[in-house]
Every structure is written in structure tokens, then in C-alpha cells.
Design an enzyme around this catalytic site. Structure first.
Site: not given
Ligand SMILES: *[C@@H]1O[C@H](CO)[C@@H](O)[C@H](O)[C@H]1NC(C)=O
Ligand SMILES: *[C@@H]1O[C@H](CO)[C@@H](O)[C@H](O)[C@H]1NC(C)=O
Ligand SMILES: *[C@@H]1O[C@H](CO)[C@@H](O)[C@H](O)[C@H]1NC(C)=O
Ligand SMILES: *[C@@H]1O[C@H](CO)[C@@H](O)[C@H](O)[C@H]1NC(C)=O
Ligand SMILES: *[C@@H]1O[C@H](CO)[C@@H](O)[C@H](O)[C@H]1NC(C)=O
Length: 358
Positions: A110, A331, A334
Site C-alpha cells: 500500500s 495510521d 501511510h
């Protein structure tokens, strides 16, 4: 890249990576190699960000921090400034013109999605009147600009080596890379793998690791990563024709779950961080995976360009979505878009257009 207009001469890493690139078409004068794009600092720039995600209709919700309610905006306003040279300002139209007719494939987890999305938003923002198509099929996405005959593909693949469902369970095969069959025919390959090698418990997608004929329940993750990346490097060395295809490795993207790395306490994470760190306050060293990457690359016959984004991204504790993903959790892995991956793409653009790599 096409038409044989590039050849590379790999000299190696000694104290600095020296990579000579001969480019007929895209060339600008070579410097003496004193410029390291990856060494520098973040500076405030009123003209940033490079795009507003409200103008990027295909953005993944989890990267769109502003839409998810992130209250601060200062993190959008930083430009990467190499110490010894200028990073050219990103010119999306120029990028598309220079890459006319090319097919670019991002392969990885990702974090590849993060960089691919950033680049598609940057390019769309540069040519908003130009038509684009976007196509998602399982783990494969294609974004095209028909006017420029440029397409940017994304192949989701967390390990690069094969993950195979067998009777006994799912096996991560460190010596097997059948996946590579689908990586042929591209002008630019941009690989990435790392984060998934660390996953345990529910987030670990394999039951067994197979290496050199041995099947185990688990092994040292850094050793497994080294073996898998070596298999990838051998695939590149025996399958990539560098007169038609240029290979990049997106470096190790750092996380910010441990404030000790920037002179705070262990319980401090990226959450609530609103400004970058500086070289003198960011004490976290180079993650061990970076050394593995550099060793594996050093041993390759193919000149793979490392997008060495680790340090510059380490300084951006403020760049993660944290709780503004539209999902549960925090998170710090990311990156918000607009944001840090835009800089990775500016570096990609700079390398492609100037021939400078280090
Ligand atoms: C993006 O555009 C929207 C709509 O025009 C605006 O409300 C918002 O403030 C902009 N965001 C940034 C970060 O400039
Ligand atoms: C975009 O696509 C539409 C429909 O296919 C077409 O009518 C239009 O002329 C295209 N625009 C440009 C700028 O090529
Ligand atoms: C690489 O590609 C070029 C251009 O298509 C071709 O001439 C050359 O034979 C290829 N080299 C190898 C080793 O296949
Ligand atoms: C780390 O924090 C301490 C306490 O706040 C401070 O005295 C020290 O100067 C800081 N170190 C750096 C390198 O910023
Ligand atoms: C480098 O590659 C050679 C040949 O492929 C191999 O024998 C050697 O073990 C590799 N060395 C390292 C440090 O990976």
C-alpha cells in the site's frame, strides 16, 4: 526506456552513490556528482501543496486527511530542499510529454498505492482538461492519459516473491517469483516491499515460509526479507532489458509509532504532530532494512535506481493520517495526500528529467 536512448553505467556505492546516466533525449548537463537529492531539509513554502485533493476525484479516502477532518494544514506546506542543489519544481505536463508512449508499473504494497495515487493526482492537477481513464481489476489498477499515451499501473503485491495457497496453508516462497511474468513489457518498473515482512498475528498473510527447500513456521524477518529481495534482484538481473526498461526501487518508508525517535516519549506517535523534525532533533537512525536494500542492490548487475526516501520521510512525523483515515485506528505508516509521497514523485521526476541520482 524506449528507443535505446539510455544506457547506464553503474559505478557503485562507496561513500556516495555514483550513477552515470547517458541520456540522449532527456538530458541536461551532468553535474560533478556533488548533489545528493536525498540529503536536505523541509522548508515552508506558501505555494504548496501541489494539488488540492478536492480536485482529485479518484483519491482513496484513507489518504485524504483533509476530507477526513484533519484540522491542521501546516503539514501541507513543506517543500523538500536538498542541501546542495535545487529540486526542479514538478511539471506534470512536462512529465507526460517526456514519458509519451510509456507504460509505468508500480509493484508493491500500500505504500506503492500511496505513491501511485500521489502521482496520478499530481498529473491530473497539471492537466485537468485532459481525459483520463481509471480501471481497477482485482489487485491491478490502470490509470491512463490517452492524450499523452501514458499509463500508470499499480500491481498490489506485498512481498514481490510468491505467496501460494497450498493444502497445508498459505506459503510465502522466498525463492519463487512466478509473479514476475506479469512485470514484462513496461518502460518503467517501480518496486517496493517491506512493511508486510514485519506483520504478525492476524495481519500475517502466510502460515509457512519456504526457503531453500525448507518449510518453517517462522524465521527472522530481516533474514527473510533479505532472501526475498535477493530473489527479486536475480529476477531483475535475468529478465530486465535495460535498453527498454528502467528499474527503480522505492526505498524503505518509515513509520512514526515511537516518539523516542524524535526526542519524545515512547508513547508519543504521529498523532497530533503538526511540524516536521529536523536532522538534529530526529535521533532515530537508519532502519536495518535500509542496509539490506543497499547490500542487495550493490550486488546487482542491473542499474536499479534507489529512491532513497527513508531519511527525508523520517523527518515527517507530521505527514501521516493518524486518526484521519475515515477508518478506525491510528495510521502512522501511510502518508496523507497531498503530502510526503508527492516529494518521492518529485524526486522520481528529477531523476528522470535531469539524470541526476545522487
Ligand atoms: C481545497 O479546496 C477546497 C474547495 O475549494 C477548499 O475548501 C479547501 O480549503 C482547499 N484545501 C486546501 C488545503 O487548500
Ligand atoms: C474526452 O473524452 C470525451 C469522450 O470520450 C471526448 O468527447 C472529448 O473530446 C475528450 N476531450 C479531450 C480534451 O480529448
Ligand atoms: C534488449 O532490447 C534491445 C532493443 O529492443 C534489443 O536490441 C536487444 O537485443 C535486447 N537485449 C537482450 C539481451 O535481449
Ligand atoms: C530533547 O529534549 C530535552 C528535554 O526537552 C532537551 O533538553 C534536549 O535539548 C532535546 N534534544 C534535542 C536534540 O533536541
Ligand atoms: C552476490 O551475487 C553473487 C552471484 O549472484 C552471489 O554468489 C553472492 O552470494 C552475492 N553476495 C551477496 C552479499 O549477496
Amino acid at each position: 526506456m524506449g528507443d535505446g536512448f539510455r544506457s547506464f553505467c553503474w559505478i557503485g556505492f562507496s561513500w556516495i552513490l555514483i550513477l552515470c546516466i547517458h541520456q540522449v533525449q532527456l538530458s541536461e548537463p551532468q553535474s560533478d556528482g556533488s548533489c545528493d537529492f536525498f540529503k536536505g531539509s523541509w522548508v515552508f513554502d506558501e505555494t504548496y501543496p501541489l494539488y488540492n485533493t478536492s480536485d482529485c476525484p479518484f483519491i482513496e479516502q484513507e489518504f485524504d486527511c483533509q476530507a477526513n477532518g484533519r484540522p491542521d494544514k501546516l503539514y501541507l506546506k513543506y517543500r523538500w530542499k536538498p542541501s546542495d542543489c535545487m529540486l526542479p519544481r514538478f511539471n506534470g505536463e512536462d512529465f507526460l510529454r517526456k514519458l509519451k508512449g510509456k507504460k509505468i508499473l508500480f509493484i508493491g504494497d500500500s505504500l506503492s498505492l500511496n505513491q501511485w495515487q500521489s502521482l496520478t493526482c499530481m498529473l491530473h492537477a497539471a492537466v485537468p482538461q485532459s481525459n483520463y481513464t481509471i480501471n481497477r481489476k482485482g489487485d491491478f489498477s490502470t490509470f491512463s492519459f490517452p492524450d499523452y499515451e501514458v499509463s500508470l499501473m499499480l500491481s498490489r503485491n506485498a512481498f514481490l516473491v510468491d505467496l501460494v495457497k497450498e493444502k497445508k496453508g498459505t506459503v510465502l516462497k522466498l525463492d519463487s517469483i512466478e509473479n514476475g511474468k506479469s512485470w514484462k513489457g513496461y518502460d518503467l518498473l517501480i518496486f517496493n516491499t517491506w512493511h508486510w515482512w514485519l506483520h504478525k498475528g492476524r495481519k500475517q498473510p502466510w502460515d509457512f515460509i519456504e526457503s531453500r527447500g525448507k518449510v518453517r513456521k517462522d524465521m527472522d524477518r530481516l533474514v527473510a526479507f533479505r532472501e526475498g529481495l535477493t530473489t527479486w534482484s536475480e529476477w531483475v538481473d535475468s529478465n530486465v532489458n535495460t535498453t527498454t526498461t528502467q528499474v527503480f526501487l522505492q526505498g524503505i518508508s518509515p513509520t512514526h509509532f515511537n516518539g523516542k525517535e524524535w526526542n519524545e516519549t515512547k508513547s508519543t506517535t504521529c498523532r497530533g504532530q503538526t511540524t516536521p523534525a529536523t536532522d538534529s532533533t530526529y535521533e532515530g537512525g537508519s532502519p536495518p532494512a535500509v542496509a539490506v536494500v543497499k547490500e542487495v542492490l550493490k550486488n546487482m548487475s542491473t542499474p536499479v535506481i534507489l529512491l532513497d526516501v527513508t531519511r527525508l520521510s523520517q523527518l515527517r512525523r507530521d505527514g501521516h493520517p493518524s486518526i484521519y483515515t475515515g477508518l478506525k485506528g491510528n495510521d502512522c505508516s501511510h502518508w496523507c495526500l497531498a503530502g510526503v509521497p508527492d516529494t518521492w514523485n518529485q524526486l522520481l521526476y528529477a531523476i528522470l528529467t535531469t539524470g541526476e541520482t545522487s
